[in-house]
Enzyme design. Structure first.
Site, PDB file in Angstrom:
ATOM      1  N   LYS A 134      -8.226  -0.569  -9.310  1.00  0.00           N
ATOM      2  CA  LYS A 134      -8.943  -1.180  -8.190  1.00  0.00           C
ATOM      3  C   LYS A 134     -10.067  -0.263  -7.728  1.00  0.00           C
ATOM      4  O   LYS A 134      -9.851   0.929  -7.476  1.00  0.00           O
ATOM      5  CB  LYS A 134      -7.978  -1.439  -7.027  1.00  0.00           C
ATOM      6  CG  LYS A 134      -8.633  -2.057  -5.784  1.00  0.00           C
ATOM      7  CD  LYS A 134      -7.580  -2.329  -4.713  1.00  0.00           C
ATOM      8  CE  LYS A 134      -8.179  -2.979  -3.478  1.00  0.00           C
ATOM      9  NZ  LYS A 134      -9.002  -2.041  -2.697  1.00  0.00           N
ATOM     10  N   TYR A 164      -2.355   5.398  -4.153  1.00  0.00           N
ATOM     11  CA  TYR A 164      -3.393   6.391  -3.968  1.00  0.00           C
ATOM     12  C   TYR A 164      -2.893   7.669  -4.633  1.00  0.00           C
ATOM     13  O   TYR A 164      -1.800   8.150  -4.308  1.00  0.00           O
ATOM     14  CB  TYR A 164      -3.639   6.670  -2.489  1.00  0.00           C
ATOM     15  CG  TYR A 164      -4.442   5.630  -1.761  1.00  0.00           C
ATOM     16  CD1 TYR A 164      -5.761   5.364  -2.114  1.00  0.00           C
ATOM     17  CD2 TYR A 164      -3.896   4.924  -0.692  1.00  0.00           C
ATOM     18  CE1 TYR A 164      -6.514   4.428  -1.440  1.00  0.00           C
ATOM     19  CE2 TYR A 164      -4.641   3.978  -0.005  1.00  0.00           C
ATOM     20  CZ  TYR A 164      -5.946   3.730  -0.382  1.00  0.00           C
ATOM     21  OH  TYR A 164      -6.695   2.798   0.290  1.00  0.00           O
ATOM     22  N   THR A 172      -5.814   2.692  -6.887  1.00  0.00           N
ATOM     23  CA  THR A 172      -7.107   2.655  -6.219  1.00  0.00           C
ATOM     24  C   THR A 172      -7.883   3.911  -6.592  1.00  0.00           C
ATOM     25  O   THR A 172      -7.408   5.029  -6.392  1.00  0.00           O
ATOM     26  CB  THR A 172      -6.934   2.554  -4.695  1.00  0.00           C
ATOM     27  OG1 THR A 172      -6.311   1.308  -4.387  1.00  0.00           O
ATOM     28  CG2 THR A 172      -8.278   2.619  -3.985  1.00  0.00           C
ATOM     29  N   ASP A 216     -12.173  -8.347  -5.028  1.00  0.00           N
ATOM     30  CA  ASP A 216     -11.771  -7.943  -3.690  1.00  0.00           C
ATOM     31  C   ASP A 216     -13.038  -7.659  -2.890  1.00  0.00           C
ATOM     32  O   ASP A 216     -14.053  -7.276  -3.463  1.00  0.00           O
ATOM     33  CB  ASP A 216     -10.907  -6.673  -3.799  1.00  0.00           C
ATOM     34  CG  ASP A 216     -10.635  -6.005  -2.468  1.00  0.00           C
ATOM     35  OD1 ASP A 216      -9.672  -6.399  -1.806  1.00  0.00           O
ATOM     36  OD2 ASP A 216     -11.382  -5.075  -2.114  1.00  0.00           O
ATOM     37  N   SER A 268       0.819  -1.205   0.000  1.00  0.00           N
ATOM     38  CA  SER A 268       0.000   0.000   0.000  1.00  0.00           C
ATOM     39  C   SER A 268       0.857   1.260   0.000  1.00  0.00           C
ATOM     40  O   SER A 268       1.951   1.291   0.571  1.00  0.00           O
ATOM     41  CB  SER A 268      -0.899   0.008   1.247  1.00  0.00           C
ATOM     42  OG  SER A 268      -1.572   1.248   1.388  1.00  0.00           O
ATOM     43  N   HIS A 270     -14.093  -1.852  -1.633  1.00  0.00           N
ATOM     44  CA  HIS A 270     -13.146  -1.465  -0.589  1.00  0.00           C
ATOM     45  C   HIS A 270     -13.475  -2.145   0.747  1.00  0.00           C
ATOM     46  O   HIS A 270     -13.308  -1.558   1.829  1.00  0.00           O
ATOM     47  CB  HIS A 270     -13.121   0.057  -0.414  1.00  0.00           C
ATOM     48  CG  HIS A 270     -11.761   0.615  -0.103  1.00  0.00           C
ATOM     49  ND1 HIS A 270     -10.934   1.140  -1.064  1.00  0.00           N
ATOM     50  CD2 HIS A 270     -11.075   0.716   1.052  1.00  0.00           C
ATOM     51  CE1 HIS A 270      -9.804   1.564  -0.505  1.00  0.00           C
ATOM     52  NE2 HIS A 270      -9.875   1.311   0.793  1.00  0.00           N
TER      53      HIS A 270
END
Length: 371
Positions: free
Chosen positions: A240, A137, A163, A295, A115, A264
């Site tokens: 994502k 991000y 994301t 996910d 991440s 999420h």
């Protein structure tokens, strides 16, 4: 009794056992941070209910004595169609955090997604030898975005996962009620260099993490921003946070190599469609033009098999990995991944599937969640 002693005393036989161990050893505020969702948390419950509604139609007399769950994800080999999902601040669960989880992923032969908000630097996680993908991000600071992509490439990451469902952090009421802040030793190692950030300070009526991400993340992104990232990197590009088939087609047009059907984990839009329910339409929309991953709500090997039957190439495994990390560090995560592989292999054999290709051809029926 320590977490390790608990594991030694009674090795878990299912993921729910690991979850119980994790809850027993974690501070309540950290447990709520891991387990909580946004708003009413109904999306989290809906994710699990939607999986329960997917009934598999097994084949018989296929000659399968032992299934082989190996596959390829984004062009690389994987021991099973599973990758460890990108999850922030894993040092909250164990001192070794992402390093322990990545080493477990390497031992299990599955990719590990680092991440942006990892509590260890991407370079250090990649140095574990795990097949590493980097999750981005998009930040207000575009130069920092570019730096992160370059660092991921230089570290040897095999893919860039962007994301796209966090223009702002969903309101997570457990964190708000707890006044949750990061302890001083936990920080976003890829971003933060100072002694403290907003994530370490209390804010009345809001989560410190929400304040931190609001200051750092870029709202108002468009497909043009994704196309710019596509032009900037030669890595496989994964998008994502896709739920609408129209967005899946737009991702393909923007050059995505894969999309992740995800709400999420129920932590963003309160009221969003369960990911597994959105999966078939997304898979149909892309028509094989890119890989499709799933996910949110995956809690075992049978869920992986369901996802394959509904059109996914593989899944991202989230919270169960954190449970394992809390319960026993690297060993705990290894146990989680081993349990998933065992359940998947047995499920494939019982369904008459020799491999992942056969699993993708299984029929499914929708049944009541309580059945």
């Amino acid at each position: 009794m320590t977490a390790a002693e608990m594991l030694e005393a009674a090795d878990p036989v299912c993921l729910e056992d690991v979850r119980a161990h994790a809850r027993a050893v974690l501070e309540p505020g950290i447990w709520d941070f891991v387990e909580g969702g946004s708003g009413t948390e109904r999306v989290m419950a809906a994710n699990r209910a939607a999986f329960a509604e997917v009934a598999l139609v097994p084949r018989v007399l296929t000659g399968v004595a032992e299934a082989d769950p190996r596959t390829r994800l984004l062009g690389g080999h994987a021991a099973m169609p599973v990758a460890v999902a990108p999850m922030a601040y894993q040092r909250l669960l164990h001192d070794d955090g992402e390093l322990a989880a990545a080493r477990a992923a390497r031992a299990a032969g599955v990719p590990f997604v680092v991440s942006t908000l990892s509590s260890h630097r991407v370079e250090d996680v990649a140095a574990t030898g795990a097949t590493t993908w980097f999750q981005l991000y998009c930040l207000r600071d575009r130069a920092k975005n570019h730096e992160l992509v370059a660092r991921a490439e230089a570290a040897g990451c095999g893919a860039l996962m962007v994301t796209v469902d966090v223009p702002l952090m969903g309101r997570r009421l457990r964190d708000v009620r707890n006044g949750f802040v990061l302890p001083r030793h936990v920080r976003a190692a890829n971003l933060d260099s100072g002694p403290a950030t907003e994530a370490h300070r209390r804010f009345g009526g809001d989560s410190a993490l929400a304040v931190h991400t609001s200051a750092a993340f870029a709202p108002g992104l468009t497909w043009r921003d994704l196309a710019e990232l596509r032009d900037r990197t030669s890595l496989p590009l994964v998008v994502k946070g896709i739920l609408d088939p129209r967005d899946a087609r737009s991702a393909v047009e923007a050059g995505a190599d894969a999309v992740v059907v995800s709400n999420h984990g129920g932590r963003q839009l309160d009221g969003a469609v369960p990911s597994v329910r959105a999966l078939p339409a997304v898979a149909e929309a892309v028509g094989g033009a890119c890989e499709v991953l799933l996910d949110s709500g995956v809690r075992g090997g049978t869920d992986v098999l369901r996802a394959l039957a509904l059109g996914a190439r593989g899944v991202l495994l989230g919270r169960p990995v954190l449970w394992g990390l809390a319960a026993g560090g690297r060993r705990g995560v290894e146990q989680v991944l081993d349990l998933v592989r065992t359940e998947l292999g047995q499920g494939m054999t019982l369904a008459g599937c020799a491999d992942a290709t056969a699993a993708a051809e299984l029929r499914t029926e929708r049944t009541a969640a309580h059945a």
